[in-house]
Motif scaffolding. Structure first.
Motif, PDB file in Angstrom:
ATOM      1  N   VAL A  28      -2.490   9.137  12.671  1.00  0.00           N
ATOM      2  CA  VAL A  28      -2.462   9.381  11.228  1.00  0.00           C
ATOM      3  C   VAL A  28      -1.472   8.408  10.605  1.00  0.00           C
ATOM      4  O   VAL A  28      -0.338   8.290  11.067  1.00  0.00           O
ATOM      5  CB  VAL A  28      -2.034  10.836  10.913  1.00  0.00           C
ATOM      6  CG1 VAL A  28      -1.903  11.042   9.425  1.00  0.00           C
ATOM      7  CG2 VAL A  28      -3.007  11.822  11.512  1.00  0.00           C
ATOM      8  N   ASP A  29      -1.899   7.686   9.585  1.00  0.00           N
ATOM      9  CA  ASP A  29      -1.022   6.796   8.835  1.00  0.00           C
ATOM     10  C   ASP A  29      -0.768   7.417   7.471  1.00  0.00           C
ATOM     11  O   ASP A  29      -1.711   7.774   6.764  1.00  0.00           O
ATOM     12  CB  ASP A  29      -1.658   5.415   8.638  1.00  0.00           C
ATOM     13  CG  ASP A  29      -1.812   4.665   9.950  1.00  0.00           C
ATOM     14  OD1 ASP A  29      -0.935   4.815  10.813  1.00  0.00           O
ATOM     15  OD2 ASP A  29      -2.807   3.942  10.098  1.00  0.00           O
ATOM     16  N   VAL A  30       0.504   7.543   7.105  1.00  0.00           N
ATOM     17  CA  VAL A  30       0.875   8.092   5.801  1.00  0.00           C
ATOM     18  C   VAL A  30       1.394   6.945   4.954  1.00  0.00           C
ATOM     19  O   VAL A  30       2.284   6.213   5.379  1.00  0.00           O
ATOM     20  CB  VAL A  30       1.949   9.193   5.942  1.00  0.00           C
ATOM     21  CG1 VAL A  30       2.360   9.720   4.584  1.00  0.00           C
ATOM     22  CG2 VAL A  30       1.433  10.313   6.825  1.00  0.00           C
ATOM     23  N   MET A  31       0.827   6.782   3.771  1.00  0.00           N
ATOM     24  CA  MET A  31       1.242   5.702   2.880  1.00  0.00           C
ATOM     25  C   MET A  31       1.706   6.301   1.561  1.00  0.00           C
ATOM     26  O   MET A  31       1.012   7.126   0.975  1.00  0.00           O
ATOM     27  CB  MET A  31       0.076   4.743   2.620  1.00  0.00           C
ATOM     28  CG  MET A  31       0.428   3.627   1.662  1.00  0.00           C
ATOM     29  SD  MET A  31      -0.966   2.544   1.310  1.00  0.00           S
ATOM     30  CE  MET A  31      -1.056   1.638   2.833  1.00  0.00           C
ATOM     31  N   PHE A  32       2.891   5.904   1.129  1.00  0.00           N
ATOM     32  CA  PHE A  32       3.431   6.341  -0.146  1.00  0.00           C
ATOM     33  C   PHE A  32       3.209   5.244  -1.173  1.00  0.00           C
ATOM     34  O   PHE A  32       3.543   4.090  -0.942  1.00  0.00           O
ATOM     35  CB  PHE A  32       4.928   6.646  -0.031  1.00  0.00           C
ATOM     36  CG  PHE A  32       5.202   7.802   0.874  1.00  0.00           C
ATOM     37  CD1 PHE A  32       5.166   9.087   0.381  1.00  0.00           C
ATOM     38  CD2 PHE A  32       5.471   7.602   2.216  1.00  0.00           C
ATOM     39  CE1 PHE A  32       5.410  10.170   1.208  1.00  0.00           C
ATOM     40  CE2 PHE A  32       5.726   8.667   3.062  1.00  0.00           C
ATOM     41  CZ  PHE A  32       5.683   9.950   2.548  1.00  0.00           C
ATOM     42  N   VAL A  33       2.616   5.592  -2.293  1.00  0.00           N
ATOM     43  CA  VAL A  33       2.285   4.620  -3.339  1.00  0.00           C
ATOM     44  C   VAL A  33       2.799   5.165  -4.665  1.00  0.00           C
ATOM     45  O   VAL A  33       2.624   6.342  -4.978  1.00  0.00           O
ATOM     46  CB  VAL A  33       0.751   4.397  -3.415  1.00  0.00           C
ATOM     47  CG1 VAL A  33       0.401   3.415  -4.509  1.00  0.00           C
ATOM     48  CG2 VAL A  33       0.211   3.929  -2.081  1.00  0.00           C
ATOM     49  N   CYS A  34       3.464   4.316  -5.464  1.00  0.00           N
ATOM     50  CA  CYS A  34       3.948   4.740  -6.768  1.00  0.00           C
ATOM     51  C   CYS A  34       2.780   4.771  -7.762  1.00  0.00           C
ATOM     52  O   CYS A  34       1.664   4.387  -7.451  1.00  0.00           O
ATOM     53  CB  CYS A  34       5.048   3.828  -7.263  1.00  0.00           C
ATOM     54  SG  CYS A  34       4.513   2.170  -7.683  1.00  0.00           S
ATOM     55  N   GLU A  35       3.054   5.228  -8.967  1.00  0.00           N
ATOM     56  CA  GLU A  35       2.002   5.388  -9.966  1.00  0.00           C
ATOM     57  C   GLU A  35       1.282   4.077 -10.284  1.00  0.00           C
ATOM     58  O   GLU A  35       0.099   4.076 -10.598  1.00  0.00           O
ATOM     59  CB  GLU A  35       2.587   5.974 -11.244  1.00  0.00           C
ATOM     60  CG  GLU A  35       3.030   7.409 -11.099  1.00  0.00           C
ATOM     61  CD  GLU A  35       3.630   7.951 -12.377  1.00  0.00           C
ATOM     62  OE1 GLU A  35       3.464   7.335 -13.439  1.00  0.00           O
ATOM     63  OE2 GLU A  35       4.276   9.002 -12.289  1.00  0.00           O
ATOM     64  N   SER A  36       2.000   2.956 -10.208  1.00  0.00           N
ATOM     65  CA  SER A  36       1.373   1.673 -10.525  1.00  0.00           C
ATOM     66  C   SER A  36       0.556   1.121  -9.359  1.00  0.00           C
ATOM     67  O   SER A  36      -0.081   0.084  -9.489  1.00  0.00           O
ATOM     68  CB  SER A  36       2.448   0.657 -10.914  1.00  0.00           C
ATOM     69  OG  SER A  36       3.296   0.374  -9.810  1.00  0.00           O
ATOM     70  N   GLY A  37       0.589   1.818  -8.217  1.00  0.00           N
ATOM     71  CA  GLY A  37      -0.186   1.376  -7.063  1.00  0.00           C
ATOM     72  C   GLY A  37       0.594   0.542  -6.084  1.00  0.00           C
ATOM     73  O   GLY A  37       0.073   0.147  -5.053  1.00  0.00           O
TER      74      GLY A  37
END
Length: 40
Positions: A28-37
């Motif tokens: 499982v890969d977890v990626m955190f992305v801000c609102e702007s992508g």
């Protein structure tokens, strides 16, 4: 200057409904992305 962070505790459960088929080597890969992508 301040440094703030929020923490969380996450759990993921995978239930296999097939007794004769086994799950192996699951990643499982977890990626955190801000609102702007931007994931920077």
């Amino acid at each position: 200057m301040t440094l703030e962070r929020q923490a969380f505790d996450a759990h993921m459960r995978i239930n296999n409904g097939f007794g004769s088929i086994f799950l192996e080597d699951v990643n499982v890969d977890v990626m955190f992305v801000c609102e702007s992508g931007y994931s920077g």
